[in-house]
Design a protein around this motif. Structure first.
Motif, PDB file in Angstrom:
ATOM      1  N   UNK A  15       0.838  -1.189   0.000  1.00 24.42           N
ATOM      2  CA  UNK A  15       0.000   0.000   0.000  1.00 24.42           C
ATOM      3  C   UNK A  15       0.870   1.236   0.000  1.00 24.42           C
ATOM      4  N   UNK A  16       0.423   2.245  -0.721  1.00 25.84           N
ATOM      5  CA  UNK A  16       1.175   3.490  -0.748  1.00 25.84           C
ATOM      6  C   UNK A  16       1.127   4.125   0.621  1.00 25.84           C
ATOM      7  N   UNK A  17       2.258   4.565   1.106  1.00 26.63           N
ATOM      8  CA  UNK A  17       2.324   5.208   2.402  1.00 26.63           C
ATOM      9  C   UNK A  17       2.603   6.690   2.213  1.00 26.63           C
ATOM     10  N   UNK A  18       2.064   7.496   3.137  1.00 26.44           N
ATOM     11  CA  UNK A  18       2.325   8.937   3.077  1.00 26.44           C
ATOM     12  C   UNK A  18       3.770   9.198   3.451  1.00 26.44           C
ATOM     13  N   UNK A  19       4.454  10.009   2.644  1.00 22.56           N
ATOM     14  CA  UNK A  19       5.826  10.407   2.938  1.00 22.56           C
ATOM     15  C   UNK A  19       5.822  11.664   3.784  1.00 22.56           C
ATOM     16  N   UNK A  20       6.900  11.900   4.497  1.00 20.10           N
ATOM     17  CA  UNK A  20       6.999  13.153   5.235  1.00 20.10           C
ATOM     18  C   UNK A  20       7.099  14.323   4.279  1.00 20.10           C
ATOM     19  N   UNK A  21       7.688  14.083   3.111  1.00 18.22           N
ATOM     20  CA  UNK A  21       7.689  15.145   2.119  1.00 18.22           C
ATOM     21  C   UNK A  21       7.797  14.501   0.747  1.00 18.22           C
ATOM     22  N   UNK A  22       7.165  15.124  -0.241  1.00 19.81           N
ATOM     23  CA  UNK A  22       7.353  14.690  -1.614  1.00 19.81           C
ATOM     24  C   UNK A  22       8.704  15.208  -2.067  1.00 19.81           C
ATOM     25  N   UNK A  23       9.020  14.983  -3.298  1.00 18.54           N
ATOM     26  CA  UNK A  23      10.288  15.482  -3.812  1.00 18.54           C
ATOM     27  C   UNK A  23      10.430  16.964  -3.515  1.00 18.54           C
TER      28      UNK A  23
ATOM     29  N   UNK B 243       1.513  23.542   5.756  1.00 16.67           N
ATOM     30  CA  UNK B 243       0.368  22.786   6.268  1.00 16.67           C
ATOM     31  C   UNK B 243       0.396  21.358   5.724  1.00 16.67           C
ATOM     32  N   UNK B 244       0.774  21.228   4.463  1.00 17.81           N
ATOM     33  CA  UNK B 244       0.889  19.897   3.870  1.00 17.81           C
ATOM     34  C   UNK B 244       1.921  19.053   4.614  1.00 17.81           C
ATOM     35  N   UNK B 245       3.047  19.651   4.958  1.00 17.22           N
ATOM     36  CA  UNK B 245       4.070  18.915   5.681  1.00 17.22           C
ATOM     37  C   UNK B 245       3.596  18.536   7.085  1.00 17.22           C
ATOM     38  N   UNK B 246       2.833  19.412   7.737  1.00  9.56           N
ATOM     39  CA  UNK B 246       2.274  19.085   9.042  1.00  9.56           C
ATOM     40  C   UNK B 246       1.353  17.872   8.924  1.00  9.56           C
ATOM     41  N   UNK B 247       0.516  17.869   7.887  1.00  9.48           N
ATOM     42  CA  UNK B 247      -0.377  16.722   7.666  1.00  9.48           C
ATOM     43  C   UNK B 247       0.412  15.430   7.535  1.00  9.48           C
ATOM     44  N   UNK B 248       1.521  15.469   6.815  1.00 10.12           N
ATOM     45  CA  UNK B 248       2.302  14.259   6.601  1.00 10.12           C
ATOM     46  C   UNK B 248       2.987  13.784   7.875  1.00 10.12           C
ATOM     47  N   UNK B 249       3.433  14.736   8.679  1.00 13.67           N
ATOM     48  CA  UNK B 249       4.031  14.352   9.964  1.00 13.67           C
ATOM     49  C   UNK B 249       2.965  13.725  10.863  1.00 13.67           C
ATOM     50  N   UNK B 250       1.790  14.352  10.901  1.00  7.40           N
ATOM     51  CA  UNK B 250       0.712  13.799  11.721  1.00  7.40           C
ATOM     52  C   UNK B 250       0.282  12.414  11.223  1.00  7.40           C
ATOM     53  N   UNK B 251       0.296  12.224   9.914  1.00  8.91           N
ATOM     54  CA  UNK B 251      -0.097  10.923   9.362  1.00  8.91           C
ATOM     55  C   UNK B 251       0.839   9.824   9.824  1.00  8.91           C
ATOM     56  N   UNK B 252       2.106  10.167  10.023  1.00  7.99           N
ATOM     57  CA  UNK B 252       3.087   9.191  10.504  1.00  7.99           C
ATOM     58  C   UNK B 252       3.008   9.041  12.025  1.00  7.99           C
TER      59      UNK B 252
END
Length: 342
Positions: free
Chosen positions: A1-9, A194-203
Motif C-alpha cells: 500500500x502506498x504510504x504517506x511520505x513526510x515530504x514529496x520530492x 500545512x501539507x508537511x504538518x499533515x504528513x508528519x501527523x499521518x506518521x
C-alpha cells in the motif's frame, strides 16, 4: 500500500516562484482576466510606447515563462538588467529560469548578486538556503536560513524552508513541526507548510490527526494534494468508503493519476474484497505506468486470489526478470508452487 511520505520530492516544493511582484500601475476595476497571450500582446504594446521601462521587460519575461517561452524570457531579463541592474526581483526571476534549466552554478551566482544589491531583502537568502538543501550542503543551508530570519523574522517562506532543513538534514520532526507551524501561523494561505504538518501527523498519528487533515482539505479545497492526503489517511484508518469518494473526485480532475488508481484498486481488493473491480484499477494503473511495480504485482495477487494461477505466475515471472530481488513476487511464486503441490 502506498504510504504517506513526510515530504514529496523537494524539487516540487523548493524553488517555487514566490515573493513580491513588482507593479507598474495601480490596480484597475475588476475585468475578465487576460490570457497569457493577451498579456504578452499588451506588454508588447506598452514596450513599444516605453522601450526604456525595465519593469515592462520583467513583466513580459514573467509572461513568457508562463507561456513556456524560456528563451524569450531570458532575452527580456537581460534587457531589463541592462536598463536597471539593481532590481532584486529581476535576479530572482533569473535564478528561477536557471533552476528550470538545471544550471545550479548560475543560480548561485545570481542569488548572491541579488543578496549583495539589497542586504535587507531576505528572499535571496531563502533561495540560497533552498539551493544548498537541494545540493545537500546542509551547513550552508542552515546558515543562510538563519541569516534570512535575522533580516526578517516575519518570514513564512523562511520558516517553511527551515522546517524542510530539519526534515532533510537532521531527520528532526519535532523542530520541523515547530517551524512548519510558525510558517502556517504567519501566512494562513500558505499551503506547503500545512501539507508537511499533515504528513508528519499521518506518521505520528496523534489523536487530532484526522481532524487536522480534514480541516486542511476544507481550508484548501483547490489543492489536490490536500484531498489526497485526507483520502490516504482515511484509507489507512478504516474509512475506505469515504476515502473512495475523495479518490473519485481526484480522478475526475486527473483521470491518468496512476497512484490514485492504484489506491482505489487496493481498497477494493483489501477492504471491500471486490476482486473484479480491484483488477480493473490495477490494470489501469499499470497501463499508465508499466514501471509501477506495485500495481503490476497486485494484478498478479488478485489473479492468484481468483484462482488464475498461471496468469499470476506469468506476472510474477515478468517482474522478477526486471527486478530479481522483488520479494513480493518471490513470495507469490512460492505460494503458487505450494498450491500446485497440494
Amino acid at each position: 500500500m502506498k504510504k504517506s511520505l513526510l515530504f514529496l520530492s523537494i524539487l516540487l516544493v523548493l524553488f517555487a516562484c514566490n515573493g513580491k511582484t513588482p507593479k507598474t500601475e495601480e490596480p484597475q476595476e475588476s475585468q475578465t482576466p487576460m490570457t497569457v497571450s493577451e498579456a504578452i500582446q499588451s506588454l508588447n504594446d506598452s514596450i513599444a510606447n516605453d522601450s526604456t521601462n525595465a519593469l515592462l521587460y520583467l513583466h513580459r519575461a514573467q509572461a513568457y515563462i508562463a507561456n513556456e517561452q524560456v528563451g524569450a524570457a531570458m532575452i527580456d531579463i537581460n534587457k531589463s538588467l541592462q536598463l536597471d541592474p539593481n532590481n532584486v526581483d529581476t535576479y530572482l526571476l533569473l535564478a528561477n529560469i536557471y533552476y528550470m534549466l538545471g544550471d545550479e552554478n548560475n543560480i548561485n551566482i545570481t542569488l548572491n548578486r541579488a543578496a549583495e544589491i539589497d542586504p535587507f531583502d531576505s528572499r535571496p537568502l531563502v533561495k540560497l538556503a533552498e539551493l544548498n538543501l537541494l545540493q545537500q550542503n546542509y551547513n550552508l543551508a542552515g546558515a543562510y536560513i538563519d541569516k534570512a530570519l535575522k533580516v526578517n523574522a516575519y518570514n513564512p517562506r523562511a520558516y517553511f524552508v527551515k522546517g524542510m532543513y530539519f526534515i532533510i538534514a537532521e531527520q528532526d520532526t519535532i523542530n520541523a513541526l515547530k517551524n512548519f507551524q510558525l510558517a502556517a501561523e504567519q501566512d494562513a494561505n500558505f499551503y506547503d507548510p500545512v501539507e508537511q504538518i499533515c504528513r508528519i501527523y499521518a506518521v505520528q498519528q496523534p489523536p487530532y490527526a484526522l481532524d487536522y487533515i480534514r480541516k486542511t482539505q476544507q481550508q484548501f479545497p483547490e489543492q489536490n494534494n490536500a484531498r489526497y492526503e485526507l483520502a490516504l489517511y482515511l484509507q489507512s484508518h478504516g474509512e475506505p468508503e469515504e476515502a473512495l469518494r475523495h479518490y473519485d473526485t481526484l480522478l475526475q480532475i486527473q483521470p491518468d493519476n496512476y497512484i490514485v488508481l492504484y489506491n482505489i484498486g487496493y481498497i477494493n481488493f483489501v477492504y471491500l474484497e471486490d476482486n473484479e473491480t480491484a483488477l480493473e484499477y490495477f490494470n489501469r494503473a499499470a497501463e499508465i505506468n508499466p514501471n509501477y511495480t506495485d500495481a503490476v504485482y497486485n494484478k498478479g495477487r488478485v489473479l492468484e486470489q481468483m484462482g488464475q494461477y498461471r496468469q499470476a505466475e506469468e506476472i510474477y515471472k515478468d517482474i522478477l526478470a526486471k527486478k530479481p530481488n522483488y520479494q513480493l513476487a518471490v513470495d507469490g511464486m512460492n505460494r503458487i508452487q505450494n498450491q500446485v503441490e497440494e
